[in-house]
Write a protein that holds these residues in place. Structure first.
Motif, PDB file in Angstrom:
ATOM      1  N   SER A 235       0.825  -1.196   0.000  1.00 21.05           N
ATOM      2  CA  SER A 235       0.000   0.000   0.000  1.00 21.05           C
ATOM      3  C   SER A 235       0.871   1.262   0.000  1.00 21.05           C
ATOM      4  O   SER A 235       0.631   2.199  -0.762  1.00 21.05           O
TER       5      SER A 235
ATOM      6  N   ALA B 168      -5.274   6.610   5.373  1.00 24.29           N
ATOM      7  CA  ALA B 168      -6.043   5.475   5.870  1.00 24.29           C
ATOM      8  C   ALA B 168      -5.599   5.090   7.280  1.00 24.29           C
ATOM      9  O   ALA B 168      -6.009   4.072   7.799  1.00 24.29           O
TER      10      ALA B 168
ATOM     11  N   CYS C  80     -12.959  10.884   3.850  1.00 26.95           N
ATOM     12  CA  CYS C  80     -12.865  10.565   2.424  1.00 26.95           C
ATOM     13  C   CYS C  80     -12.333  11.795   1.713  1.00 26.95           C
ATOM     14  O   CYS C  80     -13.043  12.779   1.569  1.00 26.95           O
TER      15      CYS C  80
ATOM     16  N   GLU D  43      -8.704  -5.533  -0.531  1.00 25.42           N
ATOM     17  CA  GLU D  43      -7.616  -4.939   0.248  1.00 25.42           C
ATOM     18  C   GLU D  43      -7.873  -3.465   0.511  1.00 25.42           C
ATOM     19  O   GLU D  43      -7.576  -2.950   1.590  1.00 25.42           O
ATOM     20  N   ASN D  44      -8.463  -2.782  -0.472  1.00 24.71           N
ATOM     21  CA  ASN D  44      -8.785  -1.375  -0.263  1.00 24.71           C
ATOM     22  C   ASN D  44      -9.842  -1.206   0.815  1.00 24.71           C
ATOM     23  O   ASN D  44      -9.786  -0.266   1.597  1.00 24.71           O
ATOM     24  N   ILE D  45     -10.806  -2.118   0.851  1.00 23.90           N
ATOM     25  CA  ILE D  45     -11.879  -1.972   1.832  1.00 23.90           C
ATOM     26  C   ILE D  45     -11.369  -2.210   3.247  1.00 23.90           C
ATOM     27  O   ILE D  45     -11.711  -1.482   4.174  1.00 23.90           O
TER      28      ILE D  45
ATOM     29  N   LEU E 226      -8.373  -1.845   4.399  1.00 26.80           N
ATOM     30  CA  LEU E 226      -7.115  -1.164   4.712  1.00 26.80           C
ATOM     31  C   LEU E 226      -7.177  -0.342   6.005  1.00 26.80           C
ATOM     32  O   LEU E 226      -6.334  -0.487   6.887  1.00 26.80           O
TER      33      LEU E 226
ATOM     34  N   GLN F  67     -11.817 -11.117   5.995  1.00 26.63           N
ATOM     35  CA  GLN F  67     -11.645 -10.062   4.992  1.00 26.63           C
ATOM     36  C   GLN F  67     -12.657 -10.233   3.869  1.00 26.63           C
ATOM     37  O   GLN F  67     -13.326  -9.289   3.459  1.00 26.63           O
TER      38      GLN F  67
ATOM     39  N   LEU G  30     -14.146   3.531  -1.286  1.00 25.18           N
ATOM     40  CA  LEU G  30     -13.618   4.372  -0.214  1.00 25.18           C
ATOM     41  C   LEU G  30     -14.613   4.474   0.929  1.00 25.18           C
ATOM     42  O   LEU G  30     -14.250   4.402   2.105  1.00 25.18           O
TER      43      LEU G  30
ATOM     44  N   ARG H 129     -14.439   1.439   2.862  1.00 25.18           N
ATOM     45  CA  ARG H 129     -13.243   1.387   3.692  1.00 25.18           C
ATOM     46  C   ARG H 129     -13.514   2.051   5.047  1.00 25.18           C
ATOM     47  O   ARG H 129     -13.153   1.528   6.090  1.00 25.18           O
ATOM     48  N   TRP H 130     -14.188   3.196   4.990  1.00 25.63           N
ATOM     49  CA  TRP H 130     -14.409   3.919   6.239  1.00 25.63           C
ATOM     50  C   TRP H 130     -15.547   3.344   7.046  1.00 25.63           C
ATOM     51  O   TRP H 130     -15.501   3.302   8.268  1.00 25.63           O
TER      52      TRP H 130
ATOM     53  N   THR I 225     -14.642   0.693   9.483  1.00 29.00           N
ATOM     54  CA  THR I 225     -14.057   1.057  10.781  1.00 29.00           C
ATOM     55  C   THR I 225     -15.137   1.496  11.764  1.00 29.00           C
ATOM     56  O   THR I 225     -14.828   1.873  12.888  1.00 29.00           O
TER      57      THR I 225
END
Lengths: 346, 362, 505
Positions: free
Chosen positions: B224, B235, C343, C360-362, C364, C381, C415, C418-419, C422
């Motif tokens: 990354s 991130a 974002c 992987e982006n999600i 991260l 994952q 994106l 991804r957030w 969390t």
């Protein structure tokens, strides 16, 4: 590089207000000034510390003793401005001396034929590297690493021992002194350096080719979209570096008439160091030929200073000092870049 | 029946190829295989492994043993390259590590009653730990310059590359230190259960690295960072620290190699220890399929890359018709061939030429 | 105009990329002295057509007639030499060269075979004067704003004496004032007989400046219309290709929700924060479950504020309270630990990791907060990735696709995923709908509403006032690096905000 980081509103007001007084002081010359200042300071230190240091002879010796560095560094500067690098310079120079040695001494061919031929060979190696970098998108580091192995390998295959050049031409050239003032003199090599530097400055600043070199270093994608001949220029840049490396090899033989497959081992790193100390950014896009000249002069002055110290200083300090200088200059570059961005902001 | 079997085998082979090409190992493995094949053709006894004095010996063992330097450096380098960096100082760090260990072990030959005594200036563990610590610290220095000061990797490591050999020479006072302390020789020249000890070291480092890659998020974070440093930071990942430790690890690997070199040569030569090793290591990484632009990385690829370079050298030295000087030329040719094959634009152009010919012939 | 011959006429142009038919036989005409817009959603084929016209791509089929002759340009240089020039969204000039050089490079005037710098500088000044710009042309391009850089790019085009000017999303990073100036220049060029092709996502601007519109959808030609004959609603209908009534059921804000909720919990409170050179002193607070909008022009301090809150930039002074507790946020990871998420506006350079997979982006950011050693098991994952792909309707073949193969809207959704993974209590969205098509825009707006109903707070930053007003219950207005006002309730009207931004209270 990142245009987007510059806030817009402030720039418009700053930008449209006509010629601001700040433009007189162009910050892009700052690094060049720093390099020149450093050289003057170092030469000054030498002059104050050692009797006989402050003389035209010592100054000219800086040129006479390092002609190959000057010439290879000029070629390297073009490459680095495009954002590339050339690791093959030392071994191409060595190969040049070996080919010349073999052809002149063993086959008895006249230097008048051999020298143009070896310059052509050097250019050809550069040309092939350029083709690989441009057409096949191989990273310059790897492509020129291959060129370095290839040239050194061929040089070693020709002969693992050095060949002494007994030909009268090389003897004559290496002993030829051009008197200047008093007992100071210059050699043919110094004349070659002068010609190369002037040609490089004209090429870099007054031709379309030179400007395209800078444009590629600034933003290659843009240069393509602006319709500039990017491919041709990139290939040509490596060809020039190859030519300069071969010419550096020729000056080696004019300096010390012999061919040696181990000439110029590690020279590429000295050359890169000189270019960086001369104020050229390794990221590409900015740098001056004159800066490179002073970069080499600084390296030469360090060596001369250590020599004047006599046995009291370990010569290994030269490398450490060189490294420290590169560090200082890179930090300066970063500092200036940040300052520049701030100037652009306010 | 036989046809079915053949189909099965073919299917398996195809499966292997797709798996290999997805993992990036296809080309390196093919190349390595080709080199071994050439060797086997020239030298029928190439694959033989025999036991001499309780030690395994044979060309394969020899290649593995000799390639341990490159492989160790290449493993460290792979992480560095994955973060879109490069470390050209490893050769110099090897020299420093060798110089430190040689200095601490000491170059004195003590003979009592005609019998050599094994005396060391400092206890051996101290020398080993000191060498490794210093090498790691030098790696961290690179990492700090790059991650905190914002220097380009090639410049930051160039600084250490230029200075490093000077430092090594200062440590050894410009001399080649010869060591006579026998226990130290085991690291680089000893055998354990009939296998060279250096192979164990490579295996251990490789095991740790593979564990980190498979079982921790390190691999994800490194990729990354290599692809997009800013986005990675946004991130919530500390890009700077990852870069710092990656260079530290590369320094550590160079430290181990320094010990191996010093122990194997029984001396430390500031000038020649690790000379040009950085280039071989970078070459191994590239041959292994990791792009210098950063991102996806292949540890096993780098290991095979190291094996390719070493087996090539061994091959050249074993063929009497080829002068050993040709090694560099062959290496250059391999660099070009492998890079061209891995270059997408080259493949496209070759395909284009073939396609054009077909068209013309029609 | 019908009896006039078009200067550019493309017929049945086809182009396919591996796996995609980008253009399947489209037509396009461009006349001298007009401003023409190509409209379409992302992936409609607008940029492919432009790239074929300018010689970046080679068409697979079809014909291009330029100035009455059949031609096909092989390189942008060839197109440029024939008089077709392009100004791109990201200004494609060299930041390390001077303004004058950027205008003339490639065809510098010579004197005795060498570049005549004096002439370059004086000619550049003249050219820029024509565009109402007077700046020091010997300074580096990088020392000027994007707006000026765009003018320089146009000056470069003028200097080639082009007949066709293509502008690809030229206004997306300009503010209102700069757009006006650009349009003035465009009108001037149009009156001089230049043919201008204008590509943009902003409908307002299309109706303000263009004479004619060509609509593409999914690589096919929908139609060519005079702008004045085509109502907006119909244009959108033609672009989207489905009934507009479905679109008009726009998501409604959850303002009522907040006002119903008597017990207001403060989630985030910023007191007296400032950073020299980026943001003047400001204070703000965000309640639990509300959408706080940020309005203001580009560069007004909206993004800067978000960056300060999220710990990307370090403030010189100021306090930050999260859930009424004083906290120190000095890096994004600190912010994430406190339940913040951000974002960024620049999806490509600050958001996605383009060579990594969707999965992987999600994961991260979630993995980032867990640290290196606590690696999420692969099964987990996959589960998280699949869950969000489904929930947000991310269009991807599978979770292992590289994120760069996705369209802009879908990258934005990755994106968001991804957030969301969390589980943040405050999500900052900076221009989440920029550069993505209408459909995805509504989906993202809807998403904002539904999550704030579930108790998540959101800071919503956008250049489109109408959008900010629609989703926010309160709007902070920014101007010149300063938070100048906060509007809510009945003050939440477009004119009111405009007035506040303009300075007239």
């Amino acid at each position: 590089m990142n245009i987007k980081n510059i806030p817009i509103l402030s720039c418009i007001t700053g930008g449209k207000g006509g010629n601001s007084s700040g433009s007189m002081f162009n910050f892009k010359y700052l690094l060049l000034a720093a390099t020149i200042a450093l050289f003057i300071i170092m030469f000054g230190i030498g002059s104050v510390s050692f009797r006989g240091f402050f003389s035209l002879k010592v100054f000219f010796d800086l040129f006479i003793d390092n002609p190959f560095l000057f010439i290879a560094a000029i070629g390297m500067t073009f490459v680095i401005i495009t954002g590339g690098i050339d690791l093959s310079v030392g071994s191409v120079a060595a190969l040049t001396t070996m080919i010349t040695g073999t052809l002149v001494e063993i086959h008895g061919i006249s230097p008048a034929v051999v020298l143009p031929f070896v310059l052509l060979v050097g250019s050809l190696i550069g040309f092939l590297i350029g083709i690989m970098v441009h057409f096949f998108k191989i990273q310059p580091f790897i492509a020129t690493l291959g060129g370095m192995f290839l040239a050194r390998g061929i040089a070693l295959m020709i002969n693992t021992d050095s060949i002494t050049l007994n030909n009268s031409f090389f003897k004559a050239v290496s002993n030829y002194h051009i008197p200047v003032i008093g007992n100071a003199f210059i050699t043919i090599n110094v004349v070659i350096i002068l010609i190369v530097v002037i040609a490089a400055i004209i090429l870099a600043h007054y031709t379309n080719f030179g400007r395209t070199v800078y444009a590629i270093g600034g933003n290659e994608q843009s240069a393509i979209l602006m319709g500039l001949p990017v491919g041709r220029t990139k290939i040509l840049v490596y060809t020039i570096s190859g030519f300069c490396s071969a010419l550096a090899g020729v000056t080696m033989m004019f300096y010390m008439p012999s061919g040696n497959p181990l000439h110029g081992v590690g020279m590429e790193m000295d050359v890169i160091a000189a270019v960086v100390i001369g104020g050229t950014m390794l990221t590409g896009g900015s740098g001056y030929m004159l800066g490179t000249v002073f970069g080499v002069l600084i390296l030469g002055t360090i060596a001369t200073l250590i020599n004047f110290q006599g046995g009291s200083v370990n010569p290994w300090w030269i490398r450490i000092i060189n490294a420290a200088l590169i560090l200082v200059f890179c930090l300066l570059q970063i500092l200036f870049e940040k300052k520049g961005r701030k100037i652009a902001k306010s | 029946m036989a046809g079915l079997k053949l189909k099965n085998i073919m299917g398996k082979i195809a499966g292997f190829f797709t798996a290999a090409s997805r993992s990036g190992l296809l080309w390196p493995v093919i190349f390595f295989g080709l080199i071994l094949l050439v060797n086997a053709l020239i030298n029928p006894g190439f694959f033989d492994i025999e036991i001499k004095d309780g030690r395994l010996s044979g060309s394969l063992i020899d290649i593995m043993n000799r390639s341990s330097y490159i492989i160790l450096l290449a493993i460290g380098m792979t992480f560095v390259v994955a973060t879109a960096g490069i470390d050209i100082s490893v050769g110099a760090v090897v020299a420093i590590s060798a110089a430190v260990s040689a200095y601490l072990i000491g170059g004195t030959l003590v003979v009592e009653n005609g019998v050599q005594q094994y005396v060391s200036f400092m206890p051996m563990p101290v020398a080993i730990i000191a060498a490794l610590l210093i090498a790691t610290a030098l790696g961290m220095w690179n990492g700090l310059l790059i991650s905190r000061m914002g220097l380009q990797p090639i410049i930051a490591t160039l600084i250490l590359m230029v200075a490093g050999r000077g430092i090594a020479q200062l440590i050894t006072s410009g001399q080649i230190i010869t060591i006579y302390y026998k226990p130290f020789f085991f690291i680089g020249g000893g055998y354990l259960f009939g296998i060279p000890f250096s192979i164990y070291i490579v295996a251990a480092v490789l095991a740790v690295v593979m564990f980190l890659k498979k079982r921790t998020a390190l691999g994800l974070f490194i990729q990354s960072v290599g692809i997009n440093k800013t986005a990675t930071r946004f991130a919530g990942i500390n890009s700077s620290n990852i870069i710092l430790w990656v260079y530290a690890f590369s320094g550590f690997c160079a430290g181990i190699v320094g010990l191996l070199v010093c122990s194997n040569n029984k001396s430390a030569d500031g000038n020649n220890a690790g000379y040009n090793m950085e280039l071989d290591a970078i070459l191994a990484v590239v041959l292994g399929g990791t792009s210098l632009a950063g991102g996806k990385f292949y540890i096993m690829g780098s290991v095979i890359g190291g094996l390719i370079i070493q087996s090539l050298t061994t091959t050249i030295f074993s063929i009497k018709e080829i002068k050993p000087e040709a090694n560099l030329v062959v290496k250059a040719v391999i660099v070009f061939v492998v890079c061209l094959i891995q270059s997408e634009s080259f493949r496209k152009k070759v395909a284009g030429v073939i396609f054009l010919r077909e068209k013309k012939s029609l | 105009m019908a009896d006039l011959k078009p200067i550019v006429e493309m017929k049945g142009v086809k182009k396919s990329f591996p796996g995609v038919q980008a253009l399947s036989g489209v037509d396009f005409r461009l006349f001298e002295g007009e401003i023409h817009a190509i409209m379409g959603q992302n992936g409609a084929g607008k940029s492919t057509l432009i790239k074929i016209l300018t010689g970046v791509y080679k068409a697979d089929g079809g014909s291009i007639v330029y100035c009455g002759t059949q031609c096909r340009f092989r390189t942008p240089l060839e197109a440029q030499k024939k008089g077709i020039s392009t100004v791109y969204q990201e200004v494609n000039l060299c930041p390390n060269l001077s303004v004058a050089e950027n205008i003339f490079i490639g065809r510098e005037p010579r004197r005795f075979g060498m570049i005549d710098w004096n002439k370059i500088n004086s000619e550049s000044e003249k050219l820029l004067k024509r565009l109402n710009v007077s700046i020091d042309v010997t300074k580096l391009l990088s020392s000027y704003s994007v707006a000026i850089q765009q003018m320089v790019a146009i000056a470069r085009v003028l200097c080639i004496s082009s007949r066709v000017l293509i502008l690809d999303e030229p206004t997306s990073s300009l503010d209102e004032q700069e757009v006006n100036e650009l349009f003035e220049v465009l009108n001037k060029l149009k009156s001089e007989g230049m043919a201008i092709l204008f590509v943009t996502h902003f409908l307002d601007q299309v109706y303000r400046i263009t004479d004619r519109i060509t609509v593409f959808r999914n690589g096919t030609f929908v139609g060519e219309y005079l702008t004045k004959d085509l109502p907006r609603v119909e244009l959108i209908f033609k672009m989207v290709g489905k009934d507009i009534s479905a679109m008009s059921a726009m998501p409604q804000k959850c303002l009522e929700n907040v006002s119903d909720n008597k017990e207001i919990d403060s989630l985030l409170e910023i007191k007296g924060m400032k950073k020299h050179g980026s943001m003047n002193e400001f204070s703000l607070d965000v309640q639990k479950g509300e959408v706080l909008g940020f309005a203001g022009l580009l560069g007004s301090g909206r993004t800067e504020t978000a960056r300060l809150i999220f710990g990307i930039d370090k403030p010189d002074q100021g306090e930050c309270l999260v859930k009424n507790e004083l906290k120190n946020i000095s890096s994004p990871s600190d912010a994430i630990e406190l339940g913040l998420a951000f974002c960024p506006e620049d999806r490509k350079t600050e958001g996605i990791i383009d060579e990594l997979s969707v999965r992987e982006n999600i994961i991260l950011a979630l993995q980032g907060s867990l640290g290196i050693m606590k690696y999420l098991p692969r099964k987990k994952q996959d589960k998280i990735a699949d869950e969000y792909i489904k929930a947000l309707g991310i269009k991807t073949a599978d979770a292992e696709c590289e994120v760069r193969t996705l369209s802009g809207g879908n990258q934005q959704k990755v994106l968001l995923a991804r957030w969301l993974a969390t589980k943040p209590s405050l999500l900052i969205l900076d221009e989440p709908t920029r550069g993505i098509d209408v459909g995805a825009k509504f989906e993202i707006q809807e998403f904002v509403m539904s999550h704030c109903k579930e108790g998540m707070s959101i800071i919503f930053i956008s250049s489109e006032l109408e959008e900010v007003i629609r989703v926010s219950s309160r709007v902070a207005v920014f101007r010149d690096r300063q938070k100048i006002s906060e509007l809510s309730g009945n003050d939440l009207k477009e004119e009111k905000i405009m007035h506040t931004i303009a300075g007239g209270q």
